[in-house]
Design an enzyme around this catalytic site. Structure first.
Site, PDB file in Angstrom:
ATOM      1  N   TRP A  59      -6.598  11.801   4.489  1.00 55.16           N
ATOM      2  CA  TRP A  59      -6.430  12.242   3.099  1.00 55.16           C
ATOM      3  C   TRP A  59      -5.039  11.887   2.548  1.00 55.16           C
ATOM      4  O   TRP A  59      -4.294  12.739   2.079  1.00 55.16           O
ATOM      5  CB  TRP A  59      -6.653  13.748   3.001  1.00 55.16           C
ATOM      6  CG  TRP A  59      -8.049  14.226   3.306  1.00 55.16           C
ATOM      7  CD1 TRP A  59      -8.967  13.637   4.130  1.00 55.16           C
ATOM      8  CD2 TRP A  59      -8.687  15.401   2.805  1.00 55.16           C
ATOM      9  NE1 TRP A  59     -10.123  14.368   4.174  1.00 55.16           N
ATOM     10  CE2 TRP A  59      -9.993  15.468   3.360  1.00 55.16           C
ATOM     11  CE3 TRP A  59      -8.301  16.418   1.942  1.00 55.16           C
ATOM     12  CZ2 TRP A  59     -10.898  16.485   3.089  1.00 55.16           C
ATOM     13  CZ3 TRP A  59      -9.191  17.437   1.669  1.00 55.16           C
ATOM     14  CH2 TRP A  59     -10.476  17.473   2.232  1.00 55.16           C
ATOM     15  N   TYR A 106     -16.762   1.957   7.413  1.00 53.18           N
ATOM     16  CA  TYR A 106     -15.301   2.088   7.417  1.00 53.18           C
ATOM     17  C   TYR A 106     -14.818   2.734   8.708  1.00 53.18           C
ATOM     18  O   TYR A 106     -13.958   2.191   9.413  1.00 53.18           O
ATOM     19  CB  TYR A 106     -14.839   2.893   6.201  1.00 53.18           C
ATOM     20  CG  TYR A 106     -13.405   3.352   6.287  1.00 53.18           C
ATOM     21  CD1 TYR A 106     -12.359   2.435   6.228  1.00 53.18           C
ATOM     22  CD2 TYR A 106     -13.087   4.706   6.449  1.00 53.18           C
ATOM     23  CE1 TYR A 106     -11.034   2.850   6.323  1.00 53.18           C
ATOM     24  CE2 TYR A 106     -11.776   5.129   6.533  1.00 53.18           C
ATOM     25  CZ  TYR A 106     -10.752   4.206   6.475  1.00 53.18           C
ATOM     26  OH  TYR A 106      -9.452   4.618   6.578  1.00 53.18           O
ATOM     27  N   LEU A 152       1.339   3.611   2.398  1.00 56.68           N
ATOM     28  CA  LEU A 152       2.161   3.774   3.593  1.00 56.68           C
ATOM     29  C   LEU A 152       3.230   2.696   3.674  1.00 56.68           C
ATOM     30  O   LEU A 152       4.385   2.980   3.994  1.00 56.68           O
ATOM     31  CB  LEU A 152       1.277   3.757   4.844  1.00 56.68           C
ATOM     32  CG  LEU A 152       2.005   3.830   6.194  1.00 56.68           C
ATOM     33  CD1 LEU A 152       2.910   5.050   6.262  1.00 56.68           C
ATOM     34  CD2 LEU A 152       0.991   3.837   7.338  1.00 56.68           C
ATOM     35  N   GLY A 186       0.809  -1.201   0.000  1.00 56.78           N
ATOM     36  CA  GLY A 186       0.000   0.000   0.000  1.00 56.78           C
ATOM     37  C   GLY A 186       0.847   1.257   0.000  1.00 56.78           C
ATOM     38  O   GLY A 186       2.083   1.203  -0.037  1.00 56.78           O
TER      39      GLY A 186
END
Length: 285
Positions: free
Chosen positions: A149, A124, A12, A10
């Protein structure tokens, strides 16, 4: 320092690997390598590797899809982090878990501090909050980082979507009544590394970009910088719309600005997202 990283593919996870300090050993896993929803497999992996720290960058992040995929979202966002915390305790490792601004309902009029009441609007946010609670109960010394964000040169994100649409259309309608702070994934990764190195106290920390904007403002900045850096040949006209003009399955918080005073007291700066955006656009170019 031995680090077990989940969610390695991903945004990160990828940025974390880019910034890994010299001398650190990492086992970077994704769901194909380690299913964090399976406690036995998690315990087996953690016992085998014996990390000092587990960094959980894995998450179910499809905000709208979560509304109809509740079970999977809960397994990844709540059960998974709990499993990692349980396994971490067995080998004396510390867990760093990443959460979201969507644990708040957006009704605030000033930036949210860590102690503010949570009230997620959708599945979520609810599953991410449940994950926070599960982690804190199992390992009170765990570090939980709420961010917002997220964008980077990796994966799918708002910046990449805007660049793609800008090449396809002359005008774009962008939501202008949701405000938050863009955050570069590389800065989140560095903040995690800094907290680990400083052996910071456990608990919840807010970390996000240094200035707040609406989605439409963010889009305009992206287009201006992309034009300056010759990533785009032309920029589209941005038409401001309100959330009700663009209905989605999941309701978003209208205001999710995070107060980062706590993490700044650890001498960790907020994400300078405009500077990071320039770097990301040059990488994408």
């Amino acid at each position: 320092m031995k680090v077990l990283l989940t969610g390695s593919k991903g945004q990160l996870g990828s940025c974390f690997q880019d910034r890994l300090p010299d001398g650190w050993e990492i086992w970077a896993t994704d769901s194909d390598v380690l299913d964090i929803t399976d406690l036995d497999k998690v315990k087996q992996a953690v016992t085998q590797f014996k990390p000092n720290v587990i960094v959980n960058a894995a998450a179910y992040t499809a905000v709208d899809k979560a509304e109809t995929d509740r079970e999977l979202a809960a397994r990844i966002n709540e059960t998974g982090p709990k499993n990692l915390a349980l396994a971490a305790n067995e080998v004396g490792a510390r867990l760093v878990h990443v959460s979201t601004d969507y644990v708040f309902d957006g009704n605030a009029t000033k930036p949210y501090v860590e102690e503010d009441a949570t009230n997620p609007l959708g599945v979520y946010g609810k599953t991410k909050l449940d994950g926070e609670i599960a982690v804190a109960e199992v390992q009170p010394d765990a570090i939980i980082i709420r961010t917002a964000w997220v964008f980077s040169e990796y994966g799918n994100n708002f910046v990449k979507t805007m660049l793609r649409l800008a090449k396809e259309r002359d005008t774009l309608a962008i939501v202008a009544d949701q405000r938050g702070c863009p955050t570069y994934a590389g800065d989140i990764a560095q903040a995690i590394i800094d907290l680990i190195q400083k052996k910071s106290q456990g608990g919840v920390y807010h970390f996000c970009g240094d200035t707040e904007v609406a989605w439409s403002d963010f889009a305009s900045v992206i287009f201006n910088v992309a034009l300056e850096r010759e990533v785009l040949e032309k920029k589209p006209i941005v038409n401001n719309i309100i959330s009700s003009d663009y209905p989605t399955l999941a309701k978003r918080p209208s205001y999710s600005v995070l107060d980062c005073g706590k993490i700044r007291s650890e001498n960790i700066d907020m994400s300078n997202w405009k500077s990071a955006l320039e770097e990301v656009l040059l990488k994408l170019k």
